[in-house]
Write a protein that holds these residues in place. Structure first.
Motif, mmCIF file in Angstrom:
data_model
loop_
_atom_site.group_PDB
_atom_site.id
_atom_site.type_symbol
_atom_site.label_atom_id
_atom_site.label_comp_id
_atom_site.label_asym_id
_atom_site.label_seq_id
_atom_site.Cartn_x
_atom_site.Cartn_y
_atom_site.Cartn_z
ATOM 1 N N MET A 140 0.824 -1.206 0.000
ATOM 2 C CA MET A 140 0.000 0.000 0.000
ATOM 3 C C MET A 140 0.858 1.256 0.000
ATOM 4 O O MET A 140 0.521 2.261 -0.628
ATOM 5 C CB MET A 140 -0.921 0.002 1.230
ATOM 6 N N THR A 141 1.979 1.220 0.689
ATOM 7 C CA THR A 141 2.869 2.376 0.642
ATOM 8 C C THR A 141 3.592 2.452 -0.697
ATOM 9 O O THR A 141 4.082 3.521 -1.082
ATOM 10 C CB THR A 141 3.902 2.320 1.772
ATOM 11 N N MET A 142 3.660 1.311 -1.393
ATOM 12 C CA MET A 142 4.171 1.329 -2.759
ATOM 13 C C MET A 142 3.268 2.131 -3.672
ATOM 14 O O MET A 142 3.610 2.419 -4.819
ATOM 15 C CB MET A 142 4.254 -0.094 -3.319
ATOM 16 N N LEU A 143 2.082 2.467 -3.167
ATOM 17 C CA LEU A 143 1.150 3.301 -3.924
ATOM 18 C C LEU A 143 1.871 4.509 -4.516
ATOM 19 O O LEU A 143 1.672 4.863 -5.671
ATOM 20 C CB LEU A 143 0.035 3.771 -2.984
ATOM 21 N N GLY A 144 2.746 5.111 -3.711
ATOM 22 C CA GLY A 144 3.454 6.295 -4.195
ATOM 23 C C GLY A 144 4.540 5.978 -5.195
ATOM 24 O O GLY A 144 4.952 6.854 -5.959
ATOM 25 N N VAL A 145 5.006 4.699 -5.261
ATOM 26 C CA VAL A 145 6.086 4.341 -6.178
ATOM 27 C C VAL A 145 5.535 3.714 -7.450
ATOM 28 O O VAL A 145 5.966 4.033 -8.557
ATOM 29 C CB VAL A 145 7.068 3.378 -5.485
ATOM 30 N N SER A 146 4.581 2.786 -7.308
ATOM 31 C CA SER A 146 4.035 2.133 -8.498
ATOM 32 C C SER A 146 3.270 3.119 -9.368
ATOM 33 O O SER A 146 3.045 2.855 -10.559
ATOM 34 C CB SER A 146 3.122 0.972 -8.087
ATOM 35 N N LEU A 147 2.870 4.243 -8.783
ATOM 36 C CA LEU A 147 2.196 5.279 -9.573
ATOM 37 C C LEU A 147 3.175 6.190 -10.297
ATOM 38 O O LEU A 147 2.755 7.021 -11.101
ATOM 39 C CB LEU A 147 1.298 6.130 -8.662
ATOM 40 N N ASN A 152 8.037 12.075 -6.077
ATOM 41 C CA ASN A 152 8.790 12.070 -4.818
ATOM 42 C C ASN A 152 7.901 12.435 -3.637
ATOM 43 O O ASN A 152 8.004 11.824 -2.564
ATOM 44 C CB ASN A 152 9.966 13.027 -4.921
ATOM 45 N N ILE A 153 7.052 13.416 -3.825
ATOM 46 C CA ILE A 153 6.154 13.813 -2.727
ATOM 47 C C ILE A 153 5.278 12.628 -2.319
ATOM 48 O O ILE A 153 5.081 12.352 -1.129
ATOM 49 C CB ILE A 153 5.300 15.027 -3.145
ATOM 50 N N MET A 154 4.735 11.920 -3.323
ATOM 51 C CA MET A 154 3.890 10.769 -3.000
ATOM 52 C C MET A 154 4.675 9.699 -2.247
ATOM 53 O O MET A 154 4.204 9.151 -1.253
ATOM 54 C CB MET A 154 3.308 10.175 -4.296
ATOM 55 N N THR A 155 5.877 9.405 -2.715
ATOM 56 C CA THR A 155 6.671 8.355 -2.080
ATOM 57 C C THR A 155 7.076 8.741 -0.668
ATOM 58 O O THR A 155 6.944 7.950 0.282
ATOM 59 C CB THR A 155 7.921 8.056 -2.917
ATOM 60 N N VAL A 156 7.587 9.961 -0.505
ATOM 61 C CA VAL A 156 8.051 10.397 0.809
ATOM 62 C C VAL A 156 6.895 10.409 1.810
ATOM 63 O O VAL A 156 7.020 9.910 2.941
ATOM 64 C CB VAL A 156 8.708 11.788 0.716
ATOM 65 N N LEU A 157 5.745 10.951 1.394
ATOM 66 C CA LEU A 157 4.622 11.055 2.330
ATOM 67 C C LEU A 157 4.053 9.687 2.680
ATOM 68 O O LEU A 157 3.747 9.412 3.850
ATOM 69 C CB LEU A 157 3.532 11.942 1.738
#
Length: 776
Positions: free
Chosen positions: A305-312, A724-729
């Motif tokens: 689920m936190t990969m949400l920011g990376v897979s996107l 980056n913002i999505m991944t970091v947050l």
């Protein structure tokens, strides 16, 4: 171009249906046993197998406090009476023991007393020995207890039955007060329970704990407080915390990502388009992990689920680089080579995680790799037509004066050496310490650990981290080996290497030992003559010891007592944890008490290959060291393969140098920050850094990509900043979890990805004067 989003809406609907079916068919596993390794030798395999489902995992220690001692004792007795009849518990001990409540056990022990009693003097039926025994019987008969004492004393004048009972009493340090156990140093009543269900059967353990609390409430405790601890309690609490973490991460990650994407694109259709690769990547990742590992762990799902920011990142890069009205292939021609390189190197960077040999961490790596590959495939082959049909593009995509000014900072990129050299200095002064104890990342809260130590210390329960394991082909073989070891342990106790041991042979002697003791019993004629001589001059009537003669005669023809003979009695639960059968044979557990010299114990037991002295902490340390080396080895191979892919894909020494320097700088500074935190570098940090390495390569490759014009440069910065913002947050949210493993992953990845963006921008990006180049 006329917008036609029907195709996009249909794709989103189908993706949602696929995800719903996958989530409904694949349940999550939330017990930490799923993260335990299998072990690499006989000792570690045995230990971790027992941690998963052994009897030790089903122990519950109970404390009752904050009331007067008499009230605490009353509550303890009431709970013991209530729970003793509950089939969810195999053992309920509080120090009180009444043989009248265990008639079947009493009959068995009394019948077999001469075969079970450890003291040889109770089988000494010579005339002088019997004379002394009869004198003690006479003294007892003259006391006030005569009515209760008479029958037992005449049938068992040597006290064999009481010797058996004394040997079976639990060896605890708790003081007996008001008839129940109390802690030695405070007014706290203590109880020791064992559930019939395995420790990792979370539903059954939750029901058992509810029964304990219900029994406590039914005792009308007033202001008294109930304390529960033990492996079963930890398992249920950890699962509850993990489930709460997963639910929290799912909701907060979704809200954060949706908020960032809507702020960036100002379009719900963009959110719908990006949802397609995310749902499909999450679904495929769950299916792949289920096929590879048989189950999907909650931590792997939370990580996903936190990969949400990376897979996107990949669909965001595609949409973010598209101009309104641009055809489906035009954007891909500009970014596809860099995107393919980024995916390949990111997956290769996860090699160490996937092949580390630890099931839980391998799940994280497999989940991440499958999700990233699926998101990339969907982005490359499905997304272009969907976003063109819906005519999706950034609301702002032209050149940007602020971003152009920011790019001028690259003229000062030499100053990036300052944090890198500073991190190197920190690493020299405070070298990173490698953590070899996985228990440091245990989901058990420190307060719960302290309570468990306190309750165990009060009961005097042997230290569970140290034990001696005996393996045999049958229960008889195990019991005979334990009896062989008895003089060895006696010598170690005299040397001060340990205080004592607890084993199955103390409860049930081997059939060989019982046969030997039975052979010592005299025949009836010899015994009758000895009795006649012993009672001469004593006021016993002739025939008073006739029942005694009859019991001895019966004992001479008894078949030895076996574990099956104790089934259904109150003694079976005490024997079960110390002697049990597994798929690979029978196992006996010997629990040493107050170990002082572990080296002496190992040396004394060395001659017996079927005897394994084990130290759980040592085994975990050795296993963690082994898997850490394995992870580093595979990581090095993965990085080497990624480097070869970069050389082949970039074919430009300048770009290759910029990419490598950006990623290397980020990793060095991240190590320096971890050293400043004073947190030992664990296996979890290593695998998190592998993930950071993959993300850092993504950023560096896109920054280093030749840009068509200033507008393209601005689009690259905007899209990478959004990613980056999505991944970091999303990874920073993991810092709010109760599970230490998730917290450390979140802290390391969020910090590392922020550094990757900064160094990628400064070191991998091109100077502004080189903007008018052709894309690869």
């Amino acid at each position: 171009m006329r917008r036609n989003p029907k195709r996009l809406a249909l794709a989103l609907l189908l993706s949602a249906v696929v995800a719903s079916v996958v989530f409904a068919c694949i349940p999550l596993r939330v017990d930490m046993a799923g993260f335990l390794p299998q072990g690499h030798d006989a000792g570690s395999r045995f230990l971790f197998r027992e941690v998963r489902g052994g009897v030790a995992a089903s122990i519950i220690t109970v404390g009752i406090e904050q009331a007067p001692p008499a009230e605490l004792a009353r509550i303890s007795r009431a709970m013991q009476a209530e729970l003793s009849h509950d089939t969810r518990f195999s053992t309920v001990l509080n120090g009180s023991f009444s043989m009248g409540d265990n008639a079947s056990l009493r009959d068995v022990l009394f019948t077999y007393r001469y075969l079970l009693a450890p003291d040889p003097t109770v089988r000494d039926f010579s005339a002088p020995a019997l004379s002394g025994a009869f004198a003690k019987v006479l003294d007892g008969l003259q006391s006030a207890a005569e009515p209760l004492f008479l029958d037992l004393a005449l049938r068992d004048p040597t006290g064999a039955f009481f010797n058996v009972l004394h040997a079976l009493q639990p060896d605890v340090q708790a003081r007996l007060r008001e008839g129940v156990w109390f802690a030695p140093d405070r007014d706290r009543a203590l109880m020791l329970l064992r559930t019939t269900a395995a420790g990792m059967n979370l539903a059954a353990q939750q029901a058992a704990q509810d029964a304990i609390r219900a029994a406590f409430a039914a005792s009308h405790p007033a202001r008294a407080r109930l304390l529960l601890s033990g492996p079963a309690i930890f398992a249920v609490q950890s699962a509850h915390d993990m489930r709460a973490d997963i639910e929290k991460m799912s909701v907060l990650s979704l809200c954060l990502v949706v908020g960032v994407l809507y702020w960036r694109f100002r379009s719900l259709w963009v959110l719908a388009a990006i949802g397609v690769p995310f749902l499909l990547s999450l679904s495929v990742a769950m299916v792949v992990v289920r096929l590879c590992f048989g189950a999907v762990h909650g931590i792997a799902f939370g990580f996903g689920m936190t990969m949400l920011g990376v897979s996107l990142d990949y669909p965001v890069l595609l949409i973010g680089h598209r101009d309104a009205g641009e055809g489906p292939g035009a954007t891909l021609r500009r970014i596809a080579p860099s995107l393919r390189l980024a995916v390949t190197t990111a997956v290769l960077g996860l090699t160490g995680m996937i092949l580390c040999g630890l099931p839980g961490i391998a799940q994280l790596g497999t989940f991440a790799a499958a999700g990233l590959v699926t998101a990339a495939i969907v982005t490359l082959f499905i997304m272009p037509r969907l976003i063109v049909a819906a005519d999706l593009a950034p609301r702002i995509s032209g050149p940007s004066a602020p971003l152009a000014r920011a790019e001028r900072w690259r003229r000062w990129r030499g100053f990036c050496l300052v944090p890198v050299l500073g991190a190197c200095a920190v690493l020299i002064v405070r070298p990173v310490v490698v953590e070899t104890d996985l228990t440091a990342l245990s989901p058990v809260r420190p307060a719960a650990k302290a309570l468990d130590r306190d309750l165990r210390r009060g009961l005097g329960v042997p230290e569970s981290s140290r034990l001696v394991v005996v393996r045999g082909d049958s229960p008889e073989a195990v019991l005979r080996r334990e009896e062989t070891l008895a003089p060895v342990f006696a010598a170690l106790i005299r040397q001060g290497a340990l205080a004592g041991v607890e084993d199955a042979a103390h409860i049930l002697p081997s059939t060989a030992m019982q046969d030997q003791r039975r052979a010592q019993l005299p025949d009836d004629a010899v015994l009758a003559a000895a009795i006649g001589q012993a009672q001469a001059g004593l006021p016993f009537r002739p025939g008073s010891f006739g029942p005694f003669r009859g019991d001895v005669a019966a004992a001479r023809h008894l078949a030895p007592l076996t574990p099956a003979g104790l089934a259904g009695t109150a003694l079976a639960p005490a024997l079960g944890p110390l002697l049990f059968q597994r798929g690979d044979g029978w196992w006996g557990i010997i629990l040493p008490e107050a170990v002082v010299d572990d080296t002496a114990i190992r040396a004394a037991l060395a001659p017996w290959p079927d005897v394994l002295p084990l130290d759980l902490n040592r085994e975990i340390t050795a296993l963690t060291t082994y898997h850490t080396r394995l992870t580093l080895r595979w990581t090095a191979l993965g990085i080497g393969a990624a480097l070869l892919v970069l050389v082949w894909g970039l074919r430009d020494a300048g770009r290759l140098w910029r990419v490598i320097s950006a990623v290397s700088a980020a990793m060095i500074v991240l190590l320096g920050i971890l050293a400043c935190r004073g947190v030992p570098l664990s296996l979890i940090h290593l695998v998190s850094m592998q993930f950071v390495l993959g993300v850092g390569l993504d950023y560096a490759l896109f920054f280093a990509r030749p840009q068509l014009d200033d507008a393209e440069r601005a689009r690259t910065i905007r899209t990478l900043l959004t990613c980056n913002i999505m991944t970091v947050l999303t990874f920073a949210l993991l810092c709010l979890c109760h599970t230490p493993l998730l917290r450390e992953i979140g802290w390391t990845v969020s910090c590392g990805t922020l550094l990757s963006l900064l160094f990628g921008f400064m070191l991998a990006g091109q100077a502004a004067s080189n903007s008018a180049t052709h894309a690869v």
